[in-house]
Design a protein around this motif. Structure first.
Motif, short mmCIF file in Angstrom:
data_model
loop_
_atom_site.label_atom_id
_atom_site.label_comp_id
_atom_site.label_asym_id
_atom_site.label_seq_id
_atom_site.Cartn_x
_atom_site.Cartn_y
_atom_site.Cartn_z
N PHE A 77 0.81 -1.25 0.05
CA PHE A 77 -0.13 0.02 -0.09
C PHE A 77 1.04 1.38 0.11
CE2 PHE A 77 -1.51 -3.29 2.76
CZ PHE A 77 -2.63 -3.89 1.85
N LYS A 78 0.56 2.27 -1.04
CA LYS A 78 1.20 3.54 -0.96
C LYS A 78 0.62 4.40 -0.84
CE LYS A 78 5.67 1.95 -3.36
NZ LYS A 78 6.48 2.18 -2.43
N VAL A 79 0.64 5.47 0.20
CA VAL A 79 -0.16 6.58 0.38
C VAL A 79 0.46 7.72 -0.39
CG1 VAL A 79 -1.15 8.34 1.93
CG2 VAL A 79 -0.69 5.89 2.62
N PHE A 80 -0.44 8.40 -1.39
CA PHE A 80 0.07 9.26 -2.23
C PHE A 80 -0.72 10.61 -1.65
CE2 PHE A 80 0.71 5.87 -4.97
CZ PHE A 80 1.93 6.22 -5.78
N GLN A 81 -0.07 11.67 -1.45
CA GLN A 81 -0.51 13.05 -1.28
C GLN A 81 0.21 14.20 -2.03
OE1 GLN A 81 -0.21 13.83 2.97
NE2 GLN A 81 -2.05 14.94 2.91
#
Length: 107
Positions: A77-81
């Motif tokens: 899981f990668k969190v992109f912001q």
């Protein structure tokens, strides 16, 4: 509300240009742990819909993005912001552990 699928064609619009933080679930059909964590992600997507988006990316169907983001193990899981990766979580986890990992984005 459940996590929706994204592809190489929709990734930029759905993830990189999203105003909210986006969790990308890198998964594959043959991956048992990926299937196990899917309903957990759907629940988090529903409970925190106003704060975060959760999308699923099939690594077999979108190998370019899997390579670009250096996915070597799934589920990942990668969190992109703001179009950037701000957090990476690897491996299936129970809901409380995943929510703890995502606390900065959902609380």
């Amino acid at each position: 509300m459940s996590a929706r699928a994204v592809t190489e064609a929709t990734f930029e619009q759905e993830v990189l240009k999203n105003d909210k933080p986006v969790v990308v679930d890198f998964w594959a059909e043959w991956c048992g742990p990926c299937r196990a964590v899917s309903p957990i992600l759907d629940a988090i997507a529903t409970e925190h819909a106003e704060k975060i988006d959760i999308v699923k990316l099939n690594v077999d169907e979108n190998p370019g993005l899997a390579m670009k983001y250096q996915i070597t193990a799934i589920p990942a899981f990668k969190v992109f912001q703001g179009g950037e990766v701000v957090k990476t979580v690897v491996g299936a986890k129970p809901k409380p552990a995943l929510e703890a990992d995502l606390a900065a984005y959902i609380s």
